[in-house]
Design a protein around this motif. Structure first.
Motif, short mmCIF file in Angstrom:
data_model
loop_
_atom_site.label_atom_id
_atom_site.label_comp_id
_atom_site.label_asym_id
_atom_site.label_seq_id
_atom_site.Cartn_x
_atom_site.Cartn_y
_atom_site.Cartn_z
N ASP A 33 0.83 -1.22 0.00
CA ASP A 33 0.00 0.00 0.00
C ASP A 33 0.86 1.26 0.00
OD1 ASP A 33 -2.01 -1.83 0.22
OD2 ASP A 33 -2.85 -1.07 2.08
N VAL B 10 -6.14 7.79 4.87
CA VAL B 10 -6.45 7.30 3.52
C VAL B 10 -7.49 6.18 3.60
CG1 VAL B 10 -5.53 6.28 1.41
CG2 VAL B 10 -4.13 7.86 2.74
N ALA C 254 -10.87 7.55 4.40
CA ALA C 254 -11.36 8.32 3.25
C ALA C 254 -11.93 7.37 2.20
CB ALA C 254 -10.22 9.15 2.67
N LEU C 255 -11.24 6.24 1.98
CA LEU C 255 -11.74 5.25 1.02
C LEU C 255 -13.08 4.68 1.48
CD1 LEU C 255 -8.35 3.39 0.29
CD2 LEU C 255 -9.56 4.93 -1.27
N VAL D 257 -7.10 -2.08 4.23
CA VAL D 257 -8.43 -1.73 3.74
C VAL D 257 -8.74 -2.44 2.43
CG1 VAL D 257 -7.73 0.39 2.54
CG2 VAL D 257 -10.06 0.19 3.44
N SER D 258 -7.70 -2.73 1.63
CA SER D 258 -7.94 -3.43 0.36
C SER D 258 -8.50 -4.83 0.58
CB SER D 258 -6.64 -3.52 -0.46
OG SER D 258 -5.72 -4.36 0.19
N GLN D 259 -8.28 -5.39 1.76
CA GLN D 259 -8.71 -6.75 2.04
C GLN D 259 -10.05 -6.80 2.79
OE1 GLN D 259 -6.63 -9.27 0.69
NE2 GLN D 259 -5.71 -7.42 -0.17
N ALA D 260 -10.66 -5.65 3.01
CA ALA D 260 -11.94 -5.61 3.73
C ALA D 260 -13.01 -6.37 2.96
CB ALA D 260 -12.39 -4.16 3.93
N LEU E 149 -17.06 -2.69 2.37
CA LEU E 149 -16.60 -1.33 2.65
C LEU E 149 -17.65 -0.49 3.37
CD1 LEU E 149 -14.78 -0.53 -0.74
CD2 LEU E 149 -13.74 -1.27 1.41
N THR F 218 -13.41 2.29 -4.84
CA THR F 218 -13.45 3.55 -4.11
C THR F 218 -12.10 4.24 -4.31
OG1 THR F 218 -13.87 4.62 -1.97
CG2 THR F 218 -12.69 2.54 -1.92
N PHE F 219 -12.04 5.52 -3.98
CA PHE F 219 -10.79 6.26 -4.18
C PHE F 219 -10.72 7.42 -3.19
CE2 PHE F 219 -12.33 10.20 -5.97
CZ PHE F 219 -13.60 9.86 -6.41
N SER F 220 -9.52 7.98 -3.04
CA SER F 220 -9.35 9.20 -2.26
C SER F 220 -8.29 10.05 -2.94
CB SER F 220 -8.92 8.88 -0.83
OG SER F 220 -8.63 10.08 -0.12
N ILE G 230 -5.57 12.74 -2.29
CA ILE G 230 -4.80 13.08 -1.10
C ILE G 230 -4.25 14.50 -1.22
CG2 ILE G 230 -2.92 12.35 0.43
CD1 ILE G 230 -4.88 10.09 -0.04
N VAL H 107 -5.33 7.73 -4.84
CA VAL H 107 -5.17 6.29 -4.67
C VAL H 107 -6.55 5.66 -4.64
CG1 VAL H 107 -2.98 6.53 -3.42
CG2 VAL H 107 -5.13 6.39 -2.14
N LEU I 96 -8.99 1.64 -4.53
CA LEU I 96 -9.05 0.19 -4.45
C LEU I 96 -9.53 -0.34 -5.80
CD1 LEU I 96 -10.60 -0.48 -0.91
CD2 LEU I 96 -8.20 -0.21 -1.58
N THR J 255 -8.79 -7.70 -4.65
CA THR J 255 -8.70 -6.25 -4.66
C THR J 255 -7.29 -5.83 -4.25
OG1 THR J 255 -11.02 -5.96 -4.13
CG2 THR J 255 -9.57 -4.13 -3.59
N MET J 256 -6.74 -4.84 -4.98
CA MET J 256 -5.46 -4.26 -4.56
C MET J 256 -5.59 -2.75 -4.47
SD MET J 256 -2.99 -4.59 -7.96
CE MET J 256 -1.67 -3.53 -7.34
N LEU J 257 -4.77 -2.18 -3.59
CA LEU J 257 -4.69 -0.72 -3.53
C LEU J 257 -3.67 -0.28 -4.57
CD1 LEU J 257 -4.73 1.53 -0.45
CD2 LEU J 257 -2.99 1.91 -2.21
#
Ligand SMILES: [Zn+2]
Lengths: 381, 138
Positions: free
Chosen positions: A131, A141, A144-145, A243-246, A249, B70-72, B74, B90, B92, B100-102
């Motif tokens: 990440d 971050v 926020a996602l 968070v990518s593995q949640a 969401l 989703t995204f943010s 920064i 950034v 997901l 899923t990857m960030l």
């Protein structure tokens, strides 16, 4: 189910932006002493110790180090490492150890000092490898996602979320120790605060502070006749770290945790006199209200407009200001939701006491909506 | 726009298990693991399959397509090395293979639900598997 244990004392150090020269051990000792005094018990009665992790100061042998410093020789001890869920995670573990006959009175204590320049994380885990290189460092971050996902899925608005921060600041005006005592914030103030990581504004994010929080959990036998917050139900769940593995969401592990806590207590959420809900970010409260069944998924904004969340209101929520109003003393931030509920249930929340409290829902949350603990506390066994 | 290749930012903390992922990334490719026992695709790389615990993971080329969950964007980065690049995004990415990857998302106007495609990008001197909207960056 008859409760096995109750919280009979709570101790807090006022949150501070910095603690020049202070040690975490010293702060834990002061919070522990305050909790023991509050319980009107003797040090010799403590035979169990649960503490939080202490990254930096004491990376290993934490219970032994804390025991030695406090002059304790516990027959049950451990570190509870569940981020912001560590505090409530300690409470049910203490009760379980008491029920198992391993000990009778447990000190649960967690806190940290704060240097002007906190050291960078020494992590070498998947988040650091997969990440951080893309520009995603820190909790802002991740939340926020989560907020963006909620807005995209349900059409919830920045104004909806700002109401949560507004109420936290409003309730902080009744708590002289709160970092934002003297600094209320309107919805417009929240929306006008700087964008940190879209869609999160500065006032939707906790202020990191130093602090320490402690509670004394004891057996039903010893709690009887005292002012006590009885543990009526508990639930816990861990689903992921990054968070990518949640797995989801817009709904988190607090949902099954609260379900279990309510089922154990035999009570529904509508019976709660106080909602003491973990609030590292506005989105965490929104998701928790929805996961608790207080409103429909996506419906928290309407819920926030329909109720008065102050101590004299119809739906008291985080009467100490929550962490958004009180400040987040790192891992002890989650414990503030326990100590505030204990004070309210014991009738000791001076200046913000709710009328005729019966039951409180306490939630803790760690990492990226990853680690969850829910407790139902009550005034009577 | 800031040249991301000049940033002084932390790179991946590669270990032997994950070397194939980063070696492929350096060549502009995306590889993930797949379990020979249960058939699930796995990201991030593991020693054993997190779904069934079989010791049967092998590497395969990913399609390099996915969608933005989703995204943010920064404005105040958690690491000071990223300050010259703000605002940056950034997000997901749910890969077509399932996991899923960030990742770092290129382009000006990200939207949840948009289709994405792999866009290998030099960040801080290393080529990383970033993503951009399928229909290109304006
Ligand atoms: Zn498998």
């Amino acid at each position: 189910m008859r409760p096995h244990a109750a919280i009979v004392g709570a101790g807090s150090l006022a949150p501070q932006r910095r603690t020049e020269g202070a040690s975490t051990l010293g702060m834990l000792a002061r919070a522990a002493k305050a909790a023991l005094d509050d319980a009107r018990m003797e040090k010799a009665e403590i035979d169990g110790l649960l503490v939080g992790p202490q990254v930096g100061e004491t990376p290993q042998h934490v219970p032994a180090t804390v025991s030695e410093y406090l002059g304790l020789q516990p027959v049950m001890s451990n570190v509870v490492d569940l981020g912001g869920a560590s505090g409530p995670g300690m409470v049910w573990r203490a009760a379980a150890a008491i029920q198992a006959g391993m000990c009778e009175t447990v000190l649960c204590v967690i806190g940290n000092h704060r240097n002007p320049e906190p050291p960078r994380s020494p992590n070498r885990n998947p988040i650091r490898e997969f990440d951080v290189p893309f520009g995603a460092s820190g909790a802002n971050v991740s939340y926020a996602l989560l907020k963006q996902a909620h807005m995209a899925r349900y059409g919830t608005t920045d104004e909806d979320f700002a109401l949560i921060a507004h109420w936290a600041r409003a309730n902080a005006q009744n708590c002289p120790e709160a970092i934002f005592h003297g600094s209320p914030a309107s919805v417009d103030d929240v929306l006008a605060s700087p964008m940190i990581a879209s869609p999160l504004h500065l006032f939707e994010i906790v202020m990191p502070v130093a602090g320490a929080e402690a509670g004394i959990v004891t057996s039903a036998e010893r709690a009887r006749g005292r002012q006590a917050a009885w543990l009526l139900g508990a639930g816990e769940k861990i689903t992921h770290r990054a968070v990518s593995q949640a797995p989801d969401l817009t709904s988190g592990p607090l949902k099954p945790s609260m379900d279990r806590a309510f089922a154990q207590s035999g009570l529904g959420v509508e019976r709660m006199s106080l909602l003491s809900l973990y609030d590292c970010y506005t989105i965490m409260v929104a998701t928790t209200l929805e996961d608790a069944g207080l409103c429909t998924p996506g419906g928290f904004g309407e819920f926030m407009r329909a109720h008065d969340f102050g101590p004299a209101g119809d739906m008291p929520l985080n009467t100490h200001g929550g962490q958004l109003g009180y400040g987040q003393p790192d891992l002890a931030g989650g414990m503030t939701h326990v100590t505030e509920a204990v004070r309210q249930l014991r009738g000791a929340a001076t200046g913000r006491q709710i009328a005729d409290p019966e039951f409180a829902l306490v939630t803790g949350n760690g990492a990226t909506m990853s680690e969850a603990v829910a407790l139902v506390l009550g005034t009577d066994a | 726009m800031t040249d991301l290749s000049t940033l002084k930012v932390p790179g991946p903390t590669v270990i032997p298990l994950t070397e194939p992922f980063w070696e492929a990334a350096a060549e502009g490719r995306l590889v993930i693991q797949r379990c020979g026992a249960c058939g699930e695709a796995v990201f991030y790389p593991r020693e054993i399959c997190p779904h069934c615990w079989a010791d049967a993971l092998s590497w395969e080329e990913a399609s390099g397509t996915g969608w933005l969950k989703t995204f943010s964007t920064i404005w105040k980065p958690g690491h000071p090395g990223w300050i010259p690049a703000v605002p940056y995004t950034v997000g997901l990415v749910e890969l077509a293979e399932g996991p899923t990857m960030l990742s770092h998302i290129l382009g000006e106007t990200p939207e949840v639900g948009m289709k994405l495609t792999l866009a290998p990008t030099n960040i801080g001197g290393r080529v990383l598997p970033c993503f951009r909207p399928e229909h290109g960056v304006e």
